[in-house]
Structures are given as C-alpha cells and as structure tokens.
Design a protein around this motif. Structure first.
Motif, short mmCIF file in Angstrom:
data_model
loop_
_atom_site.label_atom_id
_atom_site.label_comp_id
_atom_site.label_asym_id
_atom_site.label_seq_id
_atom_site.Cartn_x
_atom_site.Cartn_y
_atom_site.Cartn_z
N MET A 41 0.84 -1.18 0.00
CA MET A 41 0.00 0.00 0.00
C MET A 41 0.89 1.24 0.00
O MET A 41 1.86 1.33 0.71
CB MET A 41 -0.90 -0.02 1.23
N SER A 42 0.53 2.21 -0.81
CA SER A 42 1.32 3.43 -0.93
C SER A 42 1.03 4.40 0.20
O SER A 42 -0.07 4.45 0.72
CB SER A 42 1.02 4.12 -2.26
N ASP A 43 2.04 5.17 0.55
CA ASP A 43 1.92 6.18 1.59
C ASP A 43 1.10 7.36 1.06
O ASP A 43 1.45 7.94 0.03
CB ASP A 43 3.33 6.62 1.99
N PRO A 44 0.02 7.76 1.74
CA PRO A 44 -0.82 8.85 1.23
C PRO A 44 -0.08 10.19 1.16
O PRO A 44 -0.38 11.01 0.30
CB PRO A 44 -1.99 8.92 2.22
N PHE A 45 0.90 10.41 2.02
CA PHE A 45 1.65 11.67 1.97
C PHE A 45 2.54 11.71 0.73
O PHE A 45 2.66 12.74 0.08
CB PHE A 45 2.47 11.86 3.24
N SER A 46 3.15 10.58 0.40
CA SER A 46 3.97 10.52 -0.82
C SER A 46 3.12 10.73 -2.06
O SER A 46 3.52 11.44 -2.99
CB SER A 46 4.68 9.16 -0.91
N ILE A 47 1.94 10.14 -2.06
CA ILE A 47 1.03 10.31 -3.20
C ILE A 47 0.61 11.77 -3.34
O ILE A 47 0.60 12.33 -4.44
CB ILE A 47 -0.21 9.38 -3.04
N GLY A 48 0.31 12.41 -2.21
CA GLY A 48 -0.07 13.82 -2.24
C GLY A 48 1.07 14.70 -2.74
O GLY A 48 0.85 15.62 -3.55
N LEU A 49 2.29 14.44 -2.28
CA LEU A 49 3.45 15.21 -2.75
C LEU A 49 3.68 15.00 -4.23
O LEU A 49 3.96 15.96 -4.97
CB LEU A 49 4.71 14.82 -1.98
N ASP A 50 3.58 13.77 -4.69
CA ASP A 50 3.76 13.50 -6.12
C ASP A 50 2.74 14.27 -6.95
O ASP A 50 3.08 14.83 -7.99
CB ASP A 50 3.65 12.00 -6.40
N SER A 51 1.52 14.34 -6.47
CA SER A 51 0.47 15.09 -7.17
C SER A 51 0.80 16.58 -7.21
O SER A 51 0.64 17.24 -8.23
CB SER A 51 -0.89 14.88 -6.51
N LEU A 52 1.27 17.12 -6.10
CA LEU A 52 1.63 18.54 -6.02
C LEU A 52 2.79 18.87 -6.96
O LEU A 52 2.76 19.87 -7.68
CB LEU A 52 2.01 18.90 -4.58
N PHE A 53 3.80 18.02 -6.99
CA PHE A 53 4.96 18.27 -7.84
C PHE A 53 4.65 18.08 -9.32
O PHE A 53 5.41 18.53 -10.17
CB PHE A 53 6.14 17.39 -7.42
N ALA A 54 3.54 17.44 -9.63
CA ALA A 54 3.13 17.27 -11.04
C ALA A 54 2.36 18.48 -11.56
O ALA A 54 2.13 18.59 -12.76
CB ALA A 54 2.28 16.01 -11.18
N THR A 55 2.01 19.42 -10.69
CA THR A 55 1.24 20.60 -11.11
C THR A 55 2.16 21.72 -11.58
O THR A 55 3.39 21.63 -11.47
CB THR A 55 0.39 21.15 -9.94
N ALA A 56 1.56 22.79 -12.05
CA ALA A 56 2.30 23.97 -12.51
C ALA A 56 2.95 24.73 -11.35
O ALA A 56 3.74 25.64 -11.58
CB ALA A 56 1.39 24.89 -13.30
N MET A 57 2.62 24.37 -10.11
CA MET A 57 3.25 25.02 -8.96
C MET A 57 4.73 24.66 -8.86
O MET A 57 5.53 25.42 -8.33
CB MET A 57 2.54 24.63 -7.66
N ALA A 58 5.10 23.50 -9.36
CA ALA A 58 6.50 23.06 -9.33
C ALA A 58 7.17 23.48 -10.63
O ALA A 58 6.54 23.61 -11.67
CB ALA A 58 6.56 21.55 -9.16
N ILE A 59 8.49 23.71 -10.54
CA ILE A 59 9.26 24.11 -11.72
C ILE A 59 10.39 23.10 -11.95
O ILE A 59 10.80 22.39 -11.04
CB ILE A 59 9.86 25.53 -11.55
N ASP A 60 10.85 23.06 -13.19
CA ASP A 60 11.98 22.21 -13.54
C ASP A 60 13.28 22.93 -13.21
O ASP A 60 13.44 24.11 -13.57
CB ASP A 60 11.96 21.86 -15.03
N VAL A 61 14.18 22.26 -12.51
CA VAL A 61 15.48 22.84 -12.19
C VAL A 61 16.56 21.79 -12.45
O VAL A 61 16.27 20.60 -12.54
CB VAL A 61 15.58 23.34 -10.73
N LEU A 62 17.80 22.27 -12.57
CA LEU A 62 18.95 21.38 -12.66
C LEU A 62 19.74 21.51 -11.37
O LEU A 62 20.12 22.61 -10.98
CB LEU A 62 19.84 21.74 -13.85
N TYR A 63 19.96 20.38 -10.71
CA TYR A 63 20.71 20.37 -9.46
C TYR A 63 22.06 19.72 -9.74
O TYR A 63 22.14 18.60 -10.22
CB TYR A 63 19.96 19.56 -8.39
N THR A 64 23.15 20.47 -9.44
CA THR A 64 24.50 19.96 -9.69
C THR A 64 25.28 19.90 -8.38
O THR A 64 25.63 20.93 -7.82
CB THR A 64 25.25 20.86 -10.70
N PRO A 65 25.56 18.68 -7.92
CA PRO A 65 26.39 18.56 -6.72
C PRO A 65 27.84 18.90 -7.07
O PRO A 65 28.25 18.78 -8.23
CB PRO A 65 26.25 17.09 -6.33
#
Length: 107
Positions: A1-25
């Motif tokens: 069974m999937s964690d409901p908080f992870s599912i909610g975060l995944d949904s939020l990050f799939a919206t236009a509220m999130a942006i694409d970035v490049l992270y370079t360590p």
C-alpha cells in the motif's frame, strides 16, 4: 500500500506550482528535478531597534528525485535567461523525511 503523503506530494509536484530545475552537486553531474520555489522575506531585529529584511530563496525537492543535497551545490532555474543559485543550507525538516528544504543564494 502506498503512503498517502507521498502520493499527495507526487500530485503537487506534477502541477504547474512546481518548476523544472537542474541540481548539480560539487564535482558531480547535473540532475533534472522538480522543485517548489518560495521567496519569503524574513525580518531580523538588531538591538531591539534596527530592522533588516532578508530576502531568501527556498526550494523544496523530493528526496525520491535527489538523494543528497549539500552546501555549495548549484541549482539552475532555466526560466528566462537562466538563474544559478548556490545551496546555503539543505535541511530535511518534514516529519516523513520526504523533502529537502534548501535555502539558496545567487551564485
């Protein structure tokens, strides 16, 4: 069974509220991730009288996309001409440890 908080975060990050970035360590390869960007102002009172307003950039990135985040890594936000930021502090403060909360400054 999937964690409901992870599912909610995944949904939020799939919206236009999130942006694409490049992270370079440091010394590593850039990784494309999605991030939530906030630019809050923080007021600091010095000596009870003087007030200084600090403008910060805070990004939240899912740990499922970014295994580690460290000070002095670089984040590129490729909107417009592209902006580069240096990681000042990387914290994992959410209860479930699903997100990196990254404070960044202009590079």
């Amino acid at each position: 069974m999937s964690d409901p908080f992870s599912i909610g975060l995944d949904s939020l990050f799939a919206t236009a509220m999130a942006i694409d970035v490049l992270y370079t360590p440091q010394g590593g390869q850039a990784v494309a991730v999605r991030a939530l960007l906030a630019e809050p102002d923080t007021d600091v009172v010095i000596g009870g009288q003087a007030k200084l307003t600090d403008h910060k950039r805070v990004l939240e990135i899912r740990k499922s996309e970014l295994v580690a985040a460290s000070k002095d890594d670089v984040i590129e936000i490729p909107r417009g001409s592209g902006q580069n930021f240096r990681v000042m502090q990387a914290l994992s403060r959410d209860t479930d440890r699903l997100l990196w909360r990254i404070e960044a400054a202009s590079a």
